[in-house]
Design a protein around this motif. Structure first.
Motif, short mmCIF file in Angstrom:
data_model
loop_
_atom_site.label_atom_id
_atom_site.label_comp_id
_atom_site.label_asym_id
_atom_site.label_seq_id
_atom_site.Cartn_x
_atom_site.Cartn_y
_atom_site.Cartn_z
N ALA A 407 10.49 -1.78 1.34
CA ALA A 407 9.31 -2.45 1.89
C ALA A 407 8.23 -2.59 0.84
O ALA A 407 7.60 -3.64 0.69
N PHE A 408 8.01 -1.51 0.08
CA PHE A 408 6.98 -1.54 -0.96
C PHE A 408 7.35 -2.54 -2.05
O PHE A 408 6.51 -3.31 -2.53
N SER A 409 8.62 -2.56 -2.45
CA SER A 409 9.04 -3.46 -3.53
C SER A 409 8.95 -4.92 -3.10
O SER A 409 8.65 -5.80 -3.91
N ARG A 410 9.23 -5.22 -1.85
CA ARG A 410 9.14 -6.61 -1.38
C ARG A 410 7.69 -7.10 -1.34
O ARG A 410 7.41 -8.25 -1.63
N VAL A 411 6.78 -6.20 -1.02
CA VAL A 411 5.36 -6.58 -1.05
C VAL A 411 4.91 -6.76 -2.50
O VAL A 411 4.24 -7.74 -2.83
N SER A 412 5.26 -5.84 -3.37
CA SER A 412 4.85 -5.96 -4.77
C SER A 412 5.51 -7.16 -5.44
O SER A 412 4.95 -7.72 -6.38
N GLY A 413 6.67 -7.59 -4.95
CA GLY A 413 7.33 -8.79 -5.48
C GLY A 413 6.83 -10.07 -4.84
O GLY A 413 7.39 -11.14 -5.11
N LEU A 414 5.79 -9.98 -3.98
CA LEU A 414 5.17 -11.12 -3.28
C LEU A 414 6.12 -11.82 -2.33
O LEU A 414 5.90 -12.97 -1.95
N LEU A 415 7.20 -11.12 -1.92
CA LEU A 415 8.12 -11.68 -0.93
C LEU A 415 7.60 -11.48 0.48
O LEU A 415 7.86 -12.29 1.36
N ASP A 416 6.88 -10.39 0.71
CA ASP A 416 6.28 -10.09 2.01
C ASP A 416 4.79 -9.88 1.83
O ASP A 416 4.35 -9.45 0.76
N PRO A 417 3.99 -10.14 2.88
CA PRO A 417 2.55 -9.90 2.79
C PRO A 417 2.24 -8.41 2.85
O PRO A 417 3.06 -7.62 3.32
N PRO A 418 1.05 -7.99 2.38
CA PRO A 418 0.68 -6.57 2.46
C PRO A 418 0.76 -6.00 3.88
O PRO A 418 1.01 -4.80 4.04
N SER A 419 0.58 -6.85 4.88
CA SER A 419 0.65 -6.37 6.27
C SER A 419 2.01 -5.78 6.60
O SER A 419 2.14 -5.02 7.57
N ALA A 420 3.05 -6.14 5.82
CA ALA A 420 4.38 -5.58 6.07
C ALA A 420 4.40 -4.07 5.91
O ALA A 420 5.26 -3.39 6.47
N LEU A 421 3.45 -3.53 5.14
CA LEU A 421 3.42 -2.09 4.91
C LEU A 421 2.83 -1.32 6.07
O LEU A 421 2.86 -0.07 6.07
N VAL A 422 2.27 -2.01 7.06
CA VAL A 422 1.77 -1.32 8.25
C VAL A 422 2.52 -1.75 9.49
O VAL A 422 2.06 -1.54 10.62
N ARG A 423 3.70 -2.36 9.31
CA ARG A 423 4.56 -2.63 10.46
C ARG A 423 5.00 -1.31 11.07
O ARG A 423 5.13 -0.29 10.37
N PRO A 424 5.27 -1.28 12.38
CA PRO A 424 5.56 0.01 13.04
C PRO A 424 6.65 0.84 12.37
O PRO A 424 6.49 2.05 12.21
N ALA A 425 7.76 0.20 11.94
CA ALA A 425 8.86 0.97 11.35
C ALA A 425 8.42 1.66 10.06
O ALA A 425 8.76 2.82 9.81
N VAL A 426 7.64 0.93 9.23
CA VAL A 426 7.18 1.50 7.97
C VAL A 426 6.11 2.55 8.22
O VAL A 426 6.11 3.63 7.61
N LEU A 427 5.17 2.23 9.12
CA LEU A 427 4.09 3.17 9.43
C LEU A 427 4.65 4.48 9.96
O LEU A 427 4.21 5.57 9.57
N TRP A 428 5.65 4.39 10.84
CA TRP A 428 6.24 5.60 11.41
C TRP A 428 6.89 6.45 10.32
O TRP A 428 6.72 7.67 10.28
N ARG A 429 7.61 5.81 9.41
CA ARG A 429 8.26 6.55 8.34
C ARG A 429 7.23 7.19 7.41
O ARG A 429 7.42 8.31 6.93
N ALA A 430 6.14 6.45 7.14
CA ALA A 430 5.11 7.01 6.27
C ALA A 430 4.43 8.21 6.89
O ALA A 430 4.19 9.23 6.23
N LEU A 431 4.11 8.14 8.20
CA LEU A 431 3.43 9.23 8.85
C LEU A 431 4.35 10.42 9.06
O LEU A 431 3.91 11.58 8.97
N ARG A 432 5.64 10.13 9.29
CA ARG A 432 6.60 11.21 9.44
C ARG A 432 6.80 11.94 8.12
O ARG A 432 7.10 13.14 8.08
N GLY A 433 6.69 11.16 7.04
CA GLY A 433 6.81 11.76 5.71
C GLY A 433 8.25 11.96 5.28
O GLY A 433 8.51 12.77 4.42
#
Length: 433
Positions: A407-433
């Motif tokens: 997810a991070f690489s796709r945003v940094s590669g401009l394939l996805d918008p920054p909002s992709a990093l706060v999608r529920p699946a990514v947010l849940w994984r980040a908060l879970r750690g």
């Protein structure tokens, strides 16, 4: 079929953004003239692009756009020595001090030197039947009539002359002249957003032992708060590696071999530093400095002269350490194409709005990362501090969670918008750690 919108367009500057703008304009104008102050040809190296010696990255989204505008370009570059790589498989990302987990993505890029890419684009552009190039020519100013731009004045080997045009594009990079032209014509200058980054580069071309770095084709070691030092290693054409050291906030990389090695010992994984020490030098270490990142808010102007547009670094010049400039230039070209498809009425307002929308994600990423550095001299809002803390957490999680790394690489590669990093699946994984 694309409807022609004018007789003649002129592009000032034959860098990446200028070449892409020229390509787009050939679909809409009977004739396009590309004006460049340097001599064009050879290997693509130009005095006007001193940063061309250093590491450049054509992000996956940028490569997609170039292939759309010039079908078959990727295959041509690969056939002549450019190096393909797959994101976070053959690109080792070490961001925020954390090496990202690897996972196949299918997102591919091409690694080459800036002159190599530019020479291939120039060759394609020069092959367009309705395009002419005028090099070794200085731009003297605009020709105007009743507040409208109607051409340019240039001075070259054949003396001074005025070239009439329906549309003029300022693609002259950081040295673009539009700000001065606006004032001379009685128009307001755009607001500017500036981040003082004080980036310094040192680059060395090397030949590494075969498979010294395994399957890796590119390695990115980012700066982070408390360590304003980074590095980028790229396999490029000619069986070479380009190794660039980057320092921010006034920290300058060394220009002697032992200092160069010591910097890598400090910031890079041990296998990377060892491979560089065992490499064959291919020339001297070159340097460059970039003091600030600047975004010019043309989209907020209430008036802008007809017959003039701006693209590339003349709109926004980034901290180059993030490798976004060429790909954002490609996004500007798409924005220009879409606006011209709707005609030339109110063109500047529509184009600058579309360019700003295309630019926003890359600017948010780069300026946010710059502001995260304690050394960066800029005010940080509570929201910016919160977002930077979240990005730092994402980077830690990406070290062991491949899906967050993707997810991070796709945003940094401009394939996805920054909002992709706060999608529920990514947010849940980040908060879970």
């Amino acid at each position: 079929m694309i409807r022609k919108t004018g007789e003649h367009a002129i592009v000032l500057g034959a860098g990446i953004s200028g070449l892409l703008a020229a390509r787009v304009l050939t679909d809409f104008y009977d004739r396009v003239t590309l004006v460049e102050r340097d001599a064009l040809g050879g290997d693509g190296s130009r005095k006007g692009v001193p940063q061309g010696f250093h590491a450049h990255s054509l992000l996956p989204r940028g490569l997609q756009i170039l292939e759309e505008l010039f079908p078959g370009l990727t295959g041509e570059m690969l056939a002549e020595g450019a190096v393909p790589y797959e994101m976070i498989v053959q690109l080792r990302m070490i961001i925020g001090g954390h090496e990202f987990a690897k996972m196949p993505t299918g997102d591919t890029g091409v690694s080459s030197t800036r002159p190599f890419l530019e020479s291939h684009l120039l060759r394609r552009v020069r092959g367009l039947p309705n395009l002419a190039t005028t090099d070794r020519s200085q731009v003297g100013g605009l020709a105007t009539r009743e507040g409208r731009v109607v051409g340019v004045r240039i001075a070259g080997d054949d003396g001074e002359r005025e070239i009439p045009a329906d549309l003029v594009i300022d693609a002259m990079g950081r040295g673009g002249r539009t700000l001065a032209w606006l004032e001379s014509m009685g128009f307001d200058r755009p607001q500017e957003e500036t981040v003082k980054v004080e980036v310094a580069y040192a680059t060395w071309y090397l030949r590494l032992p075969e498979r010294a770095l395994g399957e890796d084709r590119m390695i990115i070691v980012g700066t982070y708060p408390g360590r304003p030092k980074g590095a980028a290693l790229c396999a490029v054409e000619g069986d070479r590696w380009l190794v660039t050291l980057g320092g921010v906030a006034g920290v300058r990389p060394p220009v002697d071999p032992e200092g160069f090695f010591a910097w890598l010992d400090e910031v890079a994984p041990a296998d990377v530093a060892a491979a560089v020490r065992a490499a064959e030098p291919l020339g001297e270490i070159g340097t460059a400095r970039i003091p600030t990142s600047v975004r010019r808010r043309y989209e907020r102007l209430s008036r802008f002269p007809e017959g003039l547009l701006v693209t590339g670094d003349a709109i926004c010049n980034f901290n180059p350490i993030y490798g976004q400039g060429m790909s954002v230039g490609a996004l500007y070209a798409l924005a220009m194409r879409e606006c011209l498809r709707e005609g030339t009425g109110d063109l500047a307002r529509r184009y600058f709005a579309a360019a700003a929308k295309a630019l926003d994600p890359a600017w948010q990423l780069s300026s946010g990362a710059d502001l995260a550095l304690r050394e960066a001299e800029a005010a940080r809002t509570p929201l910016a501090r919160m977002l930077n803390a979240y990005l730092g957490r994402l980077q830690r999680v990406a070290a062991h969670d491949p899906q967050v790394a993707v997810a991070f690489s796709r945003v940094s590669g401009l394939l996805d918008p920054p909002s992709a990093l706060v999608r529920p699946a990514v947010l849940w994984r980040a908060l879970r750690g």
